[in-house]
Design a protein around this motif. Sequence first.
Motif, PDB file in Angstrom:
ATOM      1  N   GLY A 266      15.498   5.590  -3.110  1.00 40.15           N
ATOM      2  CA  GLY A 266      15.014   6.101  -4.393  1.00 40.15           C
ATOM      3  C   GLY A 266      13.628   6.685  -4.287  1.00 40.15           C
ATOM      4  N   ARG A 267      12.707   6.160  -5.091  1.00 40.82           N
ATOM      5  CA  ARG A 267      11.340   6.668  -5.091  1.00 40.82           C
ATOM      6  C   ARG A 267      10.441   5.961  -4.087  1.00 40.82           C
ATOM      7  NH1 ARG A 267      10.750   6.594 -11.665  1.00 40.82           N
ATOM      8  NH2 ARG A 267      11.813   8.580 -12.125  1.00 40.82           N
ATOM      9  N   GLY A 268      10.952   4.904  -3.445  1.00 44.90           N
ATOM     10  CA  GLY A 268      10.195   4.263  -2.377  1.00 44.90           C
ATOM     11  C   GLY A 268       9.542   2.939  -2.726  1.00 44.90           C
ATOM     12  N   ALA A 269       9.886   2.345  -3.875  1.00 43.23           N
ATOM     13  CA  ALA A 269       9.240   1.087  -4.272  1.00 43.23           C
ATOM     14  C   ALA A 269       9.522  -0.038  -3.274  1.00 43.23           C
ATOM     15  CB  ALA A 269       9.705   0.680  -5.668  1.00 43.23           C
ATOM     16  N   LEU A 270      10.790  -0.182  -2.864  1.00 43.38           N
ATOM     17  CA  LEU A 270      11.123  -1.192  -1.850  1.00 43.38           C
ATOM     18  C   LEU A 270      10.693  -0.718  -0.471  1.00 43.38           C
ATOM     19  CD1 LEU A 270      12.469  -3.861  -1.043  1.00 43.38           C
ATOM     20  CD2 LEU A 270      14.657  -2.627  -0.933  1.00 43.38           C
ATOM     21  N   THR A 271      10.841   0.557  -0.219  1.00 44.33           N
ATOM     22  CA  THR A 271      10.468   1.124   1.081  1.00 44.33           C
ATOM     23  C   THR A 271       9.009   0.828   1.409  1.00 44.33           C
ATOM     24  OG1 THR A 271      11.946   2.945   0.476  1.00 44.33           O
ATOM     25  CG2 THR A 271      10.700   3.182   2.514  1.00 44.33           C
ATOM     26  N   ASP A 272       8.128   0.945   0.410  1.00 45.27           N
ATOM     27  CA  ASP A 272       6.703   0.644   0.630  1.00 45.27           C
ATOM     28  C   ASP A 272       6.530  -0.745   1.221  1.00 45.27           C
ATOM     29  OD1 ASP A 272       5.777   3.049  -0.320  1.00 45.27           O
ATOM     30  OD2 ASP A 272       5.216   2.294  -2.295  1.00 45.27           O
ATOM     31  N   ARG A 273       7.245  -1.706   0.677  1.00 46.27           N
ATOM     32  CA  ARG A 273       7.115  -3.092   1.131  1.00 46.27           C
ATOM     33  C   ARG A 273       7.716  -3.283   2.518  1.00 46.27           C
ATOM     34  NH1 ARG A 273       6.839  -2.801  -4.167  1.00 46.27           N
ATOM     35  NH2 ARG A 273       5.834  -4.467  -5.381  1.00 46.27           N
ATOM     36  N   LEU A 274       8.818  -2.598   2.784  1.00 41.09           N
ATOM     37  CA  LEU A 274       9.452  -2.701   4.103  1.00 41.09           C
ATOM     38  C   LEU A 274       8.570  -2.078   5.187  1.00 41.09           C
ATOM     39  CD1 LEU A 274      13.105  -1.753   3.078  1.00 41.09           C
ATOM     40  CD2 LEU A 274      12.194  -4.046   3.503  1.00 41.09           C
ATOM     41  N   VAL A 275       8.001  -0.924   4.877  1.00 38.59           N
ATOM     42  CA  VAL A 275       7.160  -0.222   5.847  1.00 38.59           C
ATOM     43  C   VAL A 275       5.950  -1.076   6.238  1.00 38.59           C
ATOM     44  CG1 VAL A 275       5.611   1.759   6.122  1.00 38.59           C
ATOM     45  CG2 VAL A 275       7.900   2.084   5.150  1.00 38.59           C
TER      46      VAL A 275
ATOM     47  N   LEU B 141      11.360  -6.944  -6.317  1.00 41.72           N
ATOM     48  CA  LEU B 141      11.151  -6.214  -5.066  1.00 41.72           C
ATOM     49  C   LEU B 141      10.642  -7.152  -3.971  1.00 41.72           C
ATOM     50  CD1 LEU B 141       9.508  -3.049  -6.630  1.00 41.72           C
ATOM     51  CD2 LEU B 141      11.596  -3.013  -5.240  1.00 41.72           C
ATOM     52  N   ASP B 142       9.680  -7.985  -4.316  1.00 38.63           N
ATOM     53  CA  ASP B 142       9.140  -8.927  -3.336  1.00 38.63           C
ATOM     54  C   ASP B 142      10.193  -9.941  -2.891  1.00 38.63           C
ATOM     55  OD1 ASP B 142       6.671  -7.706  -3.400  1.00 38.63           O
ATOM     56  OD2 ASP B 142       5.803  -9.116  -4.848  1.00 38.63           O
ATOM     57  N   SER B 143      11.044 -10.362  -3.817  1.00 45.11           N
ATOM     58  CA  SER B 143      12.067 -11.362  -3.471  1.00 45.11           C
ATOM     59  C   SER B 143      13.098 -10.781  -2.499  1.00 45.11           C
ATOM     60  CB  SER B 143      12.764 -11.877  -4.730  1.00 45.11           C
ATOM     61  OG  SER B 143      13.618 -10.913  -5.308  1.00 45.11           O
ATOM     62  N   ILE B 144      13.381  -9.496  -2.612  1.00 45.53           N
ATOM     63  CA  ILE B 144      14.322  -8.854  -1.682  1.00 45.53           C
ATOM     64  C   ILE B 144      13.737  -8.859  -0.270  1.00 45.53           C
ATOM     65  CG2 ILE B 144      15.401  -6.657  -1.043  1.00 45.53           C
ATOM     66  CD1 ILE B 144      15.679  -6.102  -4.066  1.00 45.53           C
ATOM     67  N   VAL B 145      12.467  -8.498  -0.173  1.00 44.83           N
ATOM     68  CA  VAL B 145      11.812  -8.491   1.144  1.00 44.83           C
ATOM     69  C   VAL B 145      11.762  -9.894   1.730  1.00 44.83           C
ATOM     70  CG1 VAL B 145       9.693  -7.948   2.383  1.00 44.83           C
ATOM     71  CG2 VAL B 145      10.478  -6.442   0.558  1.00 44.83           C
ATOM     72  N   GLU B 146      11.432 -10.876   0.904  1.00 45.42           N
ATOM     73  CA  GLU B 146      11.386 -12.258   1.375  1.00 45.42           C
ATOM     74  C   GLU B 146      12.746 -12.723   1.869  1.00 45.42           C
ATOM     75  OE1 GLU B 146       9.876 -14.467  -1.896  1.00 45.42           O
ATOM     76  OE2 GLU B 146       7.924 -13.464  -1.880  1.00 45.42           O
ATOM     77  N   ALA B 147      13.804 -12.289   1.187  1.00 46.21           N
ATOM     78  CA  ALA B 147      15.162 -12.698   1.569  1.00 46.21           C
ATOM     79  C   ALA B 147      15.578 -12.115   2.910  1.00 46.21           C
ATOM     80  CB  ALA B 147      16.159 -12.281   0.490  1.00 46.21           C
ATOM     81  N   LEU B 148      14.939 -11.026   3.322  1.00 45.57           N
ATOM     82  CA  LEU B 148      15.252 -10.424   4.626  1.00 45.57           C
ATOM     83  C   LEU B 148      14.650 -11.214   5.779  1.00 45.57           C
ATOM     84  CD1 LEU B 148      14.774  -6.645   3.757  1.00 45.57           C
ATOM     85  CD2 LEU B 148      16.914  -7.723   4.493  1.00 45.57           C
ATOM     86  N   GLY B 149      13.678 -12.078   5.475  1.00 42.96           N
ATOM     87  CA  GLY B 149      13.062 -12.888   6.521  1.00 42.96           C
ATOM     88  C   GLY B 149      11.956 -12.150   7.252  1.00 42.96           C
ATOM     89  N   ASP B 150      11.597 -12.668   8.401  1.00 46.39           N
ATOM     90  CA  ASP B 150      10.527 -12.101   9.221  1.00 46.39           C
ATOM     91  C   ASP B 150      10.961 -10.731   9.744  1.00 46.39           C
ATOM     92  OD1 ASP B 150       8.419 -11.542  10.875  1.00 46.39           O
ATOM     93  OD2 ASP B 150       8.827 -13.154  12.305  1.00 46.39           O
ATOM     94  N   LEU B 151      10.195  -9.706   9.391  1.00 46.36           N
ATOM     95  CA  LEU B 151      10.556  -8.341   9.779  1.00 46.36           C
ATOM     96  C   LEU B 151       9.703  -7.800  10.923  1.00 46.36           C
ATOM     97  CD1 LEU B 151      11.148  -6.731   6.257  1.00 46.36           C
ATOM     98  CD2 LEU B 151      12.837  -7.672   7.850  1.00 46.36           C
TER      99      LEU B 151
ATOM    100  N   MET C  91       0.844  -1.191   0.000  1.00 43.79           N
ATOM    101  CA  MET C  91       0.000   0.000   0.000  1.00 43.79           C
ATOM    102  C   MET C  91       0.878   1.239   0.000  1.00 43.79           C
ATOM    103  SD  MET C  91      -2.917   1.108   2.752  1.00 43.79           S
ATOM    104  CE  MET C  91      -3.826   2.614   2.555  1.00 43.79           C
ATOM    105  N   ARG C  92       0.540   2.227  -0.840  1.00 39.69           N
ATOM    106  CA  ARG C  92       1.345   3.435  -0.921  1.00 39.69           C
ATOM    107  C   ARG C  92       0.726   4.528  -0.052  1.00 39.69           C
ATOM    108  NH1 ARG C  92       4.986   3.136  -5.083  1.00 39.69           N
ATOM    109  NH2 ARG C  92       4.665   1.450  -6.544  1.00 39.69           N
ATOM    110  N   HIS C  93       1.576   5.331   0.557  1.00 38.08           N
ATOM    111  CA  HIS C  93       1.097   6.391   1.453  1.00 38.08           C
ATOM    112  C   HIS C  93       1.566   7.726   0.906  1.00 38.08           C
ATOM    113  CE1 HIS C  93      -0.067   3.426   4.485  1.00 38.08           C
ATOM    114  NE2 HIS C  93       0.998   2.787   4.064  1.00 38.08           N
ATOM    115  N   ARG C  94       0.617   8.598   0.596  1.00 35.05           N
ATOM    116  CA  ARG C  94       0.961   9.921   0.087  1.00 35.05           C
ATOM    117  C   ARG C  94       0.197  10.955   0.907  1.00 35.05           C
ATOM    118  NH1 ARG C  94       0.569   6.609  -4.422  1.00 35.05           N
ATOM    119  NH2 ARG C  94       2.350   6.651  -5.855  1.00 35.05           N
TER     120      ARG C  94
END
Length: 277
Positions: free
Chosen positions: A51-60, A30-40, A1-4
Amino acid sequence: MRHRSSASANRLPAPRKRFGQHFLTDTRVLDSIVEALGDLSGTTVVEIGPGRGALTDRLVARAARVVAIEVDRDLVQHLRARYADRPNVEIVEADVLTTTLADLAGGPYVLAGNVPYYITTPIIFHALELPRPERAVYLVQKEVAERMAAPPGDKTYGALSVNLQAVVNVEFLRKVLPGAFNPPPAVDSAVVRITPKAEAAIEPELEERYRSFVLAAFGLRRKQLVRVIRTVASLDAERALDVVTRCGLDPMARPETLTPVEFARLVRALYAAPSSR
Protein backbone atom coordinates in the motif's frame (compact mmCIF):
# COMPACT_ATOMS: atom_id res chain seq x y z
CA MET A 1 11.45 6.47 10.44
CA ARG A 2 10.07 7.43 7.03
CA HIS A 3 12.32 7.77 3.99
CA ARG A 4 11.35 10.10 1.16
CA SER A 5 13.68 10.89 -1.69
CA SER A 6 11.40 13.29 -3.56
CA ALA A 7 8.20 15.28 -3.32
CA SER A 8 6.41 12.49 -5.16
CA ALA A 9 6.81 10.27 -2.11
CA ASN A 10 4.67 12.76 -0.14
CA ARG A 11 1.68 12.43 -2.45
CA LEU A 12 -0.38 9.53 -1.17
CA PRO A 13 -2.33 7.70 -3.88
CA ALA A 14 -6.04 7.40 -3.13
CA PRO A 15 -7.48 3.97 -2.23
CA ARG A 16 -8.84 2.04 -5.21
CA LYS A 17 -12.00 0.05 -4.71
CA ARG A 18 -11.21 -2.33 -7.58
CA PHE A 19 -8.11 -3.52 -5.70
CA GLY A 20 -10.00 -3.85 -2.43
CA GLN A 21 -7.69 -1.31 -0.79
CA HIS A 22 -8.13 -0.50 2.90
CA PHE A 23 -4.90 0.99 4.22
CA LEU A 24 -4.02 0.05 7.80
CA THR A 25 -3.19 3.18 9.78
CA ASP A 26 -3.43 2.10 13.44
CA THR A 27 0.12 2.17 14.79
CA ARG A 28 -0.63 -0.37 17.53
CA VAL A 29 -1.85 -2.93 15.02
CA LEU A 30 1.05 -2.23 12.69
CA ASP A 31 3.49 -2.76 15.55
CA SER A 32 1.75 -5.97 16.61
CA ILE A 33 2.16 -7.43 13.10
CA VAL A 34 5.90 -6.75 13.17
CA GLU A 35 6.19 -8.21 16.66
CA ALA A 36 4.35 -11.35 15.53
CA LEU A 37 6.97 -11.89 12.82
CA GLY A 38 9.65 -12.26 15.50
CA ASP A 39 13.31 -11.31 15.22
CA LEU A 40 13.90 -9.93 11.73
CA SER A 41 17.61 -9.27 11.94
CA GLY A 42 19.32 -11.03 9.06
CA THR A 43 15.90 -11.93 7.61
CA THR A 44 14.24 -11.39 4.24
CA VAL A 45 10.63 -10.26 4.51
CA VAL A 46 8.22 -10.57 1.61
CA GLU A 47 5.31 -8.17 2.00
CA ILE A 48 2.05 -8.62 0.13
CA GLY A 49 0.20 -5.41 -0.65
CA PRO A 50 2.44 -2.76 0.96
CA GLY A 51 0.00 0.00 0.00
CA ARG A 52 1.37 3.36 1.08
CA GLY A 53 4.19 1.83 3.12
CA ALA A 54 2.98 2.07 6.73
CA LEU A 55 3.97 -1.54 7.53
CA THR A 56 6.88 -1.44 5.10
CA ASP A 57 8.47 1.40 7.10
CA ARG A 58 8.55 -0.81 10.18
CA LEU A 59 9.85 -3.84 8.29
CA VAL A 60 12.62 -1.86 6.61
CA ALA A 61 13.81 -0.63 10.00
CA ARG A 62 14.21 -4.19 11.31
CA ALA A 63 14.81 -6.61 8.45
CA ALA A 64 17.92 -7.26 6.40
CA ARG A 65 15.89 -7.13 3.19
CA VAL A 66 12.30 -6.33 2.20
CA VAL A 67 10.62 -7.43 -1.03
CA ALA A 68 7.23 -5.75 -1.39
CA ILE A 69 4.74 -6.93 -4.01
CA GLU A 70 2.22 -4.34 -5.17
CA VAL A 71 -0.22 -4.52 -8.11
CA ASP A 72 -1.29 -0.84 -8.13
CA ARG A 73 1.02 1.07 -10.47
CA ASP A 74 0.51 4.40 -8.69
CA LEU A 75 1.45 2.84 -5.37
CA VAL A 76 4.48 1.19 -6.95
CA GLN A 77 5.74 4.59 -8.11
CA HIS A 78 5.06 6.05 -4.66
CA LEU A 79 6.91 3.22 -2.91
CA ARG A 80 9.88 3.29 -5.27
CA ALA A 81 10.30 7.00 -4.61
CA ARG A 82 9.83 6.48 -0.87
CA TYR A 83 12.56 3.86 -0.63
CA ALA A 84 14.86 5.03 -3.40
CA ASP A 85 17.70 5.48 -0.91
CA ARG A 86 17.26 2.01 0.66
CA PRO A 87 19.19 -0.64 -1.33
CA ASN A 88 17.72 -3.41 0.84
CA VAL A 89 14.19 -2.68 -0.40
CA GLU A 90 12.79 -4.08 -3.64
CA ILE A 91 9.36 -3.02 -4.91
CA VAL A 92 7.91 -5.60 -7.30
CA GLU A 93 5.02 -4.54 -9.53
CA ALA A 94 2.99 -7.72 -9.93
CA ASP A 95 -0.12 -9.66 -9.03
CA VAL A 96 1.00 -11.77 -6.07
CA LEU A 97 -0.86 -14.79 -7.46
CA THR A 98 1.39 -14.80 -10.53
CA THR A 99 4.63 -14.63 -8.56
CA THR A 100 6.72 -17.37 -6.99
CA LEU A 101 7.32 -16.02 -3.50
CA ALA A 102 10.31 -18.22 -2.70
CA ASP A 103 12.03 -17.16 -5.92
CA LEU A 104 11.54 -13.49 -5.09
CA ALA A 105 12.95 -14.08 -1.63
CA GLY A 106 15.91 -16.05 -2.98
CA GLY A 107 16.15 -18.15 0.17
CA PRO A 108 14.49 -18.50 3.58
CA TYR A 109 11.95 -15.75 4.27
CA VAL A 110 9.02 -14.61 6.35
CA LEU A 111 5.80 -13.23 4.90
CA ALA A 112 3.52 -10.37 5.93
CA GLY A 113 0.52 -8.76 4.38
CA ASN A 114 -2.70 -6.79 4.63
CA VAL A 115 -4.45 -9.19 2.26
CA PRO A 116 -7.25 -7.91 -0.05
CA TYR A 117 -10.38 -9.54 1.31
CA TYR A 118 -11.79 -10.54 -2.08
CA ILE A 119 -8.81 -12.82 -2.80
CA THR A 120 -7.76 -13.80 0.71
CA THR A 121 -8.08 -17.57 0.35
CA PRO A 122 -6.25 -17.81 -3.02
CA ILE A 123 -3.37 -15.76 -1.62
CA ILE A 124 -3.09 -17.85 1.55
CA PHE A 125 -2.98 -21.09 -0.43
CA HIS A 126 -0.55 -19.60 -2.95
CA ALA A 127 1.77 -18.87 -0.03
CA LEU A 128 1.59 -22.52 1.05
CA GLU A 129 3.49 -23.63 -2.05
CA LEU A 130 6.80 -25.24 -1.15
CA PRO A 131 9.21 -24.02 0.05
CA ARG A 132 6.96 -22.23 2.54
CA PRO A 133 7.81 -19.10 4.52
CA GLU A 134 9.21 -19.71 7.97
CA ARG A 135 6.39 -17.57 9.36
CA ALA A 136 3.51 -15.64 7.84
CA VAL A 137 1.44 -12.93 9.51
CA TYR A 138 -1.71 -11.80 7.75
CA LEU A 139 -4.34 -9.16 8.32
CA VAL A 140 -7.57 -10.73 7.06
CA GLN A 141 -11.31 -10.51 7.54
CA LYS A 142 -12.18 -11.68 11.07
CA GLU A 143 -14.62 -14.28 9.78
CA VAL A 144 -11.88 -15.82 7.64
CA ALA A 145 -9.43 -15.79 10.55
CA GLU A 146 -11.95 -17.65 12.70
CA ARG A 147 -12.41 -20.30 10.02
CA MET A 148 -8.65 -20.65 9.58
CA ALA A 149 -8.16 -21.40 13.29
CA ALA A 150 -11.40 -23.30 14.04
CA PRO A 151 -11.12 -26.75 15.70
CA PRO A 152 -13.07 -29.85 14.56
CA GLY A 153 -16.74 -29.65 15.47
CA ASP A 154 -16.78 -25.86 15.65
CA LYS A 155 -19.52 -24.18 13.63
CA THR A 156 -16.88 -22.36 11.54
CA TYR A 157 -14.71 -25.47 10.95
CA GLY A 158 -14.56 -26.30 7.28
CA ALA A 159 -12.40 -26.99 4.26
CA LEU A 160 -10.24 -23.92 4.87
CA SER A 161 -9.59 -25.01 8.47
CA VAL A 162 -8.65 -28.56 7.50
CA ASN A 163 -6.49 -27.72 4.52
CA LEU A 164 -4.49 -25.14 6.45
CA GLN A 165 -4.16 -27.07 9.70
CA ALA A 166 -2.92 -30.15 7.87
CA VAL A 167 0.35 -28.38 7.09
CA VAL A 168 0.60 -25.28 9.29
CA ASN A 169 -0.23 -24.03 12.77
CA VAL A 170 -2.73 -21.17 12.81
CA GLU A 171 -2.88 -18.61 15.63
CA PHE A 172 -5.62 -15.99 15.95
CA LEU A 173 -3.65 -13.09 17.44
CA ARG A 174 -5.98 -10.11 17.68
CA LYS A 175 -9.19 -8.54 16.45
CA VAL A 176 -8.94 -5.31 14.46
CA LEU A 177 -11.85 -2.88 14.22
CA PRO A 178 -12.80 -1.02 11.01
CA GLY A 179 -11.55 2.31 12.39
CA ALA A 180 -7.97 1.04 12.11
CA PHE A 181 -8.16 1.48 8.33
CA ASN A 182 -8.50 4.20 5.72
CA PRO A 183 -11.10 3.81 4.34
CA PRO A 184 -12.77 1.63 7.00
CA PRO A 185 -14.00 -1.75 5.71
CA ALA A 186 -17.54 -2.88 6.44
CA VAL A 187 -16.36 -5.82 8.57
CA ASP A 188 -14.06 -6.55 11.50
CA SER A 189 -10.58 -7.85 10.72
CA ALA A 190 -8.00 -9.95 12.55
CA VAL A 191 -4.28 -10.66 12.65
CA VAL A 192 -3.31 -14.31 12.25
CA ARG A 193 0.07 -16.04 12.30
CA ILE A 194 0.89 -19.17 10.32
CA THR A 195 3.92 -21.37 10.94
CA PRO A 196 4.72 -24.65 9.16
CA LYS A 197 4.12 -27.80 11.19
CA ALA A 198 7.21 -29.76 12.16
CA GLU A 199 5.42 -32.78 10.72
CA ALA A 200 2.58 -32.17 8.28
CA ALA A 201 -0.50 -34.39 8.35
CA ILE A 202 -0.15 -35.14 4.63
CA GLU A 203 2.85 -35.79 2.38
CA PRO A 204 3.78 -33.08 -0.16
CA GLU A 205 3.00 -35.34 -3.13
CA LEU A 206 -0.56 -35.82 -1.84
CA GLU A 207 -1.34 -32.22 -0.89
CA GLU A 208 -3.23 -31.44 -4.09
CA ARG A 209 -5.33 -34.61 -3.75
CA TYR A 210 -5.89 -33.79 -0.09
CA ARG A 211 -7.18 -30.31 -0.80
CA SER A 212 -9.51 -31.50 -3.54
CA PHE A 213 -10.85 -34.32 -1.37
CA VAL A 214 -11.45 -32.04 1.62
CA LEU A 215 -13.26 -29.48 -0.51
CA ALA A 216 -15.47 -32.19 -1.98
CA ALA A 217 -16.14 -33.71 1.43
CA PHE A 218 -17.29 -30.41 2.90
CA GLY A 219 -19.56 -29.98 -0.07
CA LEU A 220 -21.34 -32.97 1.52
CA ARG A 221 -20.78 -31.89 5.12
CA ARG A 222 -24.19 -33.10 6.35
CA LYS A 223 -23.73 -36.56 4.85
CA GLN A 224 -22.32 -39.52 6.75
CA LEU A 225 -18.76 -40.53 5.98
CA VAL A 226 -19.55 -43.67 3.99
CA ARG A 227 -21.83 -41.66 1.72
CA VAL A 228 -19.14 -39.02 1.34
CA ILE A 229 -16.56 -41.63 0.29
CA ARG A 230 -19.00 -43.29 -2.11
CA THR A 231 -19.74 -39.97 -3.80
CA VAL A 232 -16.29 -38.39 -3.86
CA ALA A 233 -14.30 -41.53 -4.74
CA SER A 234 -17.03 -43.17 -6.88
CA LEU A 235 -17.01 -46.39 -4.82
CA ASP A 236 -19.81 -48.83 -4.09
CA ALA A 237 -21.15 -49.07 -0.53
CA GLU A 238 -19.05 -52.11 0.41
CA ARG A 239 -15.76 -50.66 -0.76
CA ALA A 240 -16.51 -47.28 0.82
CA LEU A 241 -17.27 -48.92 4.15
CA ASP A 242 -14.03 -50.90 3.91
CA VAL A 243 -11.99 -47.71 3.39
CA VAL A 244 -13.61 -46.00 6.36
CA THR A 245 -13.19 -48.94 8.74
CA ARG A 246 -9.56 -49.54 7.67
CA CYS A 247 -8.90 -45.92 8.61
CA GLY A 248 -10.37 -46.51 12.06
CA LEU A 249 -13.18 -44.01 11.52
CA ASP A 250 -16.87 -44.04 12.34
CA PRO A 251 -18.89 -44.73 9.15
CA MET A 252 -21.62 -42.43 10.48
CA ALA A 253 -19.27 -39.52 11.24
CA ARG A 254 -19.65 -36.30 9.30
CA PRO A 255 -16.81 -34.34 7.67
CA GLU A 256 -17.11 -31.47 10.16
CA THR A 257 -16.00 -33.77 13.00
CA LEU A 258 -12.85 -35.18 11.36
CA THR A 259 -9.39 -33.87 12.20
CA PRO A 260 -6.83 -33.05 9.50
CA VAL A 261 -4.95 -36.24 10.44
CA GLU A 262 -8.11 -38.34 9.97
CA PHE A 263 -8.70 -36.76 6.57
CA ALA A 264 -5.10 -37.66 5.71
CA ARG A 265 -5.76 -41.33 6.51
CA LEU A 266 -8.66 -41.36 4.08
CA VAL A 267 -6.67 -39.66 1.33
CA ARG A 268 -3.79 -42.14 1.72
CA ALA A 269 -6.20 -45.08 1.66
CA LEU A 270 -7.83 -43.77 -1.51
CA TYR A 271 -5.00 -42.26 -3.49
CA ALA A 272 -1.51 -43.08 -2.17
CA ALA A 273 0.69 -45.47 -4.10
CA PRO A 274 1.23 -48.76 -2.21
CA SER A 275 4.88 -47.92 -1.47
CA SER A 276 3.96 -44.66 0.26
CA ARG A 277 1.21 -45.98 2.52
